[in-house]
Design a protein around this motif. Structure first.
Motif, mmCIF file in Angstrom:
data_model
loop_
_atom_site.group_PDB
_atom_site.id
_atom_site.type_symbol
_atom_site.label_atom_id
_atom_site.label_comp_id
_atom_site.label_asym_id
_atom_site.label_seq_id
_atom_site.Cartn_x
_atom_site.Cartn_y
_atom_site.Cartn_z
ATOM 1 N N UNK A 1 -64.238 27.198 -17.233
ATOM 2 C CA UNK A 1 -63.655 26.172 -16.380
ATOM 3 C C UNK A 1 -62.230 25.886 -16.853
ATOM 4 N N UNK A 2 -61.449 25.202 -15.989
ATOM 5 C CA UNK A 2 -60.094 24.795 -16.367
ATOM 6 C C UNK A 2 -60.168 23.385 -16.937
ATOM 7 N N UNK A 3 -59.629 23.215 -18.152
ATOM 8 C CA UNK A 3 -59.656 21.928 -18.841
ATOM 9 C C UNK A 3 -58.237 21.485 -19.160
ATOM 10 N N UNK A 4 -58.033 20.176 -19.280
ATOM 11 C CA UNK A 4 -56.746 19.611 -19.697
ATOM 12 C C UNK A 4 -56.997 18.724 -20.901
ATOM 13 N N UNK A 5 -56.341 19.020 -21.997
ATOM 14 C CA UNK A 5 -56.433 18.217 -23.213
ATOM 15 C C UNK A 5 -55.131 17.434 -23.381
ATOM 16 N N UNK A 6 -55.238 16.115 -23.484
ATOM 17 C CA UNK A 6 -54.063 15.252 -23.575
ATOM 18 C C UNK A 6 -54.179 14.360 -24.797
ATOM 19 N N UNK A 7 -53.074 14.211 -25.518
ATOM 20 C CA UNK A 7 -53.000 13.298 -26.662
ATOM 21 C C UNK A 7 -51.869 12.326 -26.390
ATOM 22 N N UNK A 8 -52.201 11.051 -26.408
ATOM 23 C CA UNK A 8 -51.241 10.007 -26.040
ATOM 24 C C UNK A 8 -51.199 8.939 -27.133
ATOM 25 N N UNK A 9 -50.011 8.424 -27.414
ATOM 26 C CA UNK A 9 -49.863 7.357 -28.412
ATOM 27 C C UNK A 9 -49.613 6.036 -27.698
ATOM 28 N N UNK A 10 -50.390 5.018 -28.063
ATOM 29 C CA UNK A 10 -50.256 3.694 -27.450
ATOM 30 C C UNK A 10 -50.284 2.627 -28.539
ATOM 31 N N UNK B 1 -54.103 6.676 -31.208
ATOM 32 C CA UNK B 1 -54.058 7.865 -30.360
ATOM 33 C C UNK B 1 -55.236 7.868 -29.389
ATOM 34 N N UNK B 2 -54.946 8.317 -28.183
ATOM 35 C CA UNK B 2 -56.021 8.545 -27.215
ATOM 36 C C UNK B 2 -56.094 10.040 -26.947
ATOM 37 N N UNK B 3 -57.242 10.631 -27.276
ATOM 38 C CA UNK B 3 -57.481 12.046 -27.005
ATOM 39 C C UNK B 3 -58.381 12.115 -25.763
ATOM 40 N N UNK B 4 -57.890 12.799 -24.723
ATOM 41 C CA UNK B 4 -58.579 12.788 -23.432
ATOM 42 C C UNK B 4 -58.786 14.218 -22.949
ATOM 43 N N UNK B 5 -60.023 14.493 -22.507
ATOM 44 C CA UNK B 5 -60.376 15.790 -21.939
ATOM 45 C C UNK B 5 -60.711 15.580 -20.464
ATOM 46 N N UNK C 1 -47.398 6.839 -20.349
ATOM 47 C CA UNK C 1 -47.571 6.636 -21.778
ATOM 48 C C UNK C 1 -46.684 7.561 -22.584
ATOM 49 N N UNK C 2 -46.884 7.478 -23.904
ATOM 50 C CA UNK C 2 -46.130 8.313 -24.840
ATOM 51 C C UNK C 2 -46.945 9.572 -25.103
ATOM 52 N N UNK C 3 -46.659 10.632 -24.327
ATOM 53 C CA UNK C 3 -47.432 11.860 -24.411
ATOM 54 C C UNK C 3 -46.959 12.676 -25.610
ATOM 55 N N UNK C 4 -47.903 12.929 -26.518
ATOM 56 C CA UNK C 4 -47.592 13.766 -27.670
ATOM 57 C C UNK C 4 -48.004 15.215 -27.445
ATOM 58 N N UNK C 5 -49.037 15.413 -26.638
ATOM 59 C CA UNK C 5 -49.523 16.781 -26.422
ATOM 60 C C UNK C 5 -50.289 16.804 -25.105
ATOM 61 N N UNK C 6 -50.097 17.875 -24.343
ATOM 62 C CA UNK C 6 -50.867 18.087 -23.127
ATOM 63 C C UNK C 6 -50.896 19.575 -22.833
ATOM 64 N N UNK C 7 -52.099 20.083 -22.602
ATOM 65 C CA UNK C 7 -52.236 21.524 -22.410
ATOM 66 C C UNK C 7 -53.382 21.795 -21.452
#
Length: 467
Positions: free
Chosen positions: A138-147, A46-50, A14-20
């Motif tokens: 805990x270790x988390x991953x926050x991702x923001x994707x544009x679709x 936008x899809x915001x995914x944890x 996808x079109x990743x705008x942010x990932x951390x």
């Protein structure tokens, strides 16, 4: 680890705008998303995914304003409080402890029903925040994707169909991606553990719904169109009841979803139960005891039938033995003889020329029987008569076994000879009956026997003397 790798693979296409990737802290962590929300056009969403790896789960929320108050954040778990705080939470993923929570952001305005049903947050004033609440590290991953606006944020599961960027789920499958499987409560007979059920209102044949259980059960119940969050008010009762008014409102909410999205929705209530013991329907328990009762009665009746058949069989055998025994006794007491033999020994019986039972004449070879009252009848006629009558057909004298035996004469001992060969009666009884049997009806010698015509005297022989 597998869930994190899967997330990375998904985001690569996808079109990743942010990932951390970051470590969670105890409490609230806030991530402003204004720059992504303000630049979002109507053609995209936008899809915001944890994503998280720990068995314990953090909670992701998208809010219009920043929310730093923990107590206020915790009120989002309560029904409808998300509306008041302008926040949207992926309740279902959190409750089911999924590794991934995700919320869709769009500039389109849509009713709250549609927003909650498909996890879609409508952006207002280009302001939005991703807020994560954790009570552990805990270790988390926050991702923001544009679709694209007409693309589904995930692959629709369980034969769901992607239409206009939304998943249309079959009956019994829940969630914005159809990944939650539920069972028809009408086909369930007991409750145990954590279970998810659905009640289809279209096929419901009553105005309301009621289930009576054999003991109390903890459960939640919601109209899925009106509130698709599985987290709702907890009830504890031995009765699961949905009123006619609630059913009507649920059908109306489902129609609102259909009109706005032009997709097919099912009018259904979602019922979640959680119990450590097995709880059954009271109706089934009554049926169980009824079945036991019926089975016991049937077993008792079957036992009686078996006993009856056994007794009947034994009685039949007994009667058959009695018939044989009576026939033998009858033959011994009144033996069958030819009429010629009887008339030779009893000249007075010659006057009886017909059987008074069948009214047929006797012939010389006719097989007859003579009673102790010295009446003669056909052998079979007397046998049939004696089955129902124990008296003589002519004189009405008693012919029962006891009377006949009492009248039967015992052979005198004076008829014995010294040579030890037995009595003369025993020796002469060997002659055929048609030659003038010595056996009369009472077992004694007959005066009219062809062998003995006069009185019989037995004397000792005189010794030879020389004169």
């Amino acid at each position: 680890m597998i869930s994190i790798i899967y997330t990375l693979i998904q985001t690569c296409v996808g079109d990743i705008l942010y990932q951390n990737s970051f470590n969670s802290i105890l409490g609230i962590q806030s991530f402003p998303l204004n720059q992504y929300c303000s630049s979002l056009s109507q053609e995209y969403k936008l899809r915001v995914m944890l994503t998280q790896q720990s068995n314990k789960h953090s909670l992701l929320a998208i809010c219009q304003m920043n929310l730093n108050d923990i107590e206020k954040f915790q009120t989002l778990f309560q029904q409808d409080n998300g509306h008041d705080s302008n926040c949207l939470v992926d309740y279902n993923a959190y409750i089911l402890e999924n590794q991934t929570q995700q919320i869709v952001l769009t500039q389109q305005k849509m009713p709250t029903l549609v927003s909650e049903y498909h996890n879609i947050f409508s952006i207002e004033d280009n302001s939005c925040f991703a807020i994560i609440y954790s009570n552990f590290n805990s270790i988390l991953i926050l991702t923001i994707e544009r679709i694209g606006i007409d693309e589904c944020v995930v692959n629709c599961k369980n034969q769901g169909i992607c239409m206009k960027g939304l998943c249309q789920c079959p009956l019994g499958y829940l969630g914005f991606d159809c990944n939650i499987v539920s069972s028809n409560i009408h086909q369930n007979s007991y409750f145990h553990g954590l279970q998810i059920f659905y009640l289809d209102l279209i096929t419901l044949q009553t105005n309301d719904f009621k289930l009576i259980l054999n003991q109390e059960l903890q459960y939640t119940i919601t109209c899925y169109a009106d509130s698709p969050h599985l987290l709702s008010t907890l009830n504890q009762s031995s009765v699961i009841y949905i009123s006619e008014e609630s059913i009507t409102k649920c059908k109306e909410a489902t129609e609102t979803l259909r009109v706005f999205t032009q997709l097919k929705y099912y009018s259904q209530f979602v019922i979640i139960t959680n119990t450590t013991t097995v709880i059954k329907l009271a109706e089934l328990e009554e049926q169980y005891y009824s079945i036991i009762l019926v089975a016991s009665v049937m077993a008792f009746i079957l036992g009686l039938i078996v006993i009856f058949i056994t007794l009947t069989y034994l009685l039949k055998i007994y009667k058959e033995k009695q018939i044989i025994k009576n026939k033998q006794r009858f033959e011994n007491l009144m033996p069958a003889q030819q009429f010629m033999s009887v008339s030779d020994r009893f000249p007075e019986s010659k006057s009886e020329t017909t059987c008074s039972i069948c009214l047929e004449s006797f012939t010389s070879s006719s097989l007859v029987r003579m009673t102790y009252c010295e009446h003669v009848f056909h052998s079979r006629c007397l046998e049939r008569w004696m089955k129902n009558n124990k008296i003589c057909p002519l004189c009405r004298a008693s012919l029962d076994t006891q009377t006949i035996q009492s009248k039967k004469k015992i052979e005198p001992s004076t008829f014995k000879v010294k040579n030890g060969q037995g009595s003369i009666l025993q020796q002469l009884s060997l002659f055929p009956k048609n030659d003038g049997s010595l056996h009369s009806i009472d077992g004694s010698l007959s005066y009219h026997s062809p062998v003995i015509r006069s009185s019989l005297q037995i004397t000792q022989p005189k010794k030879f003397e020389l004169k």
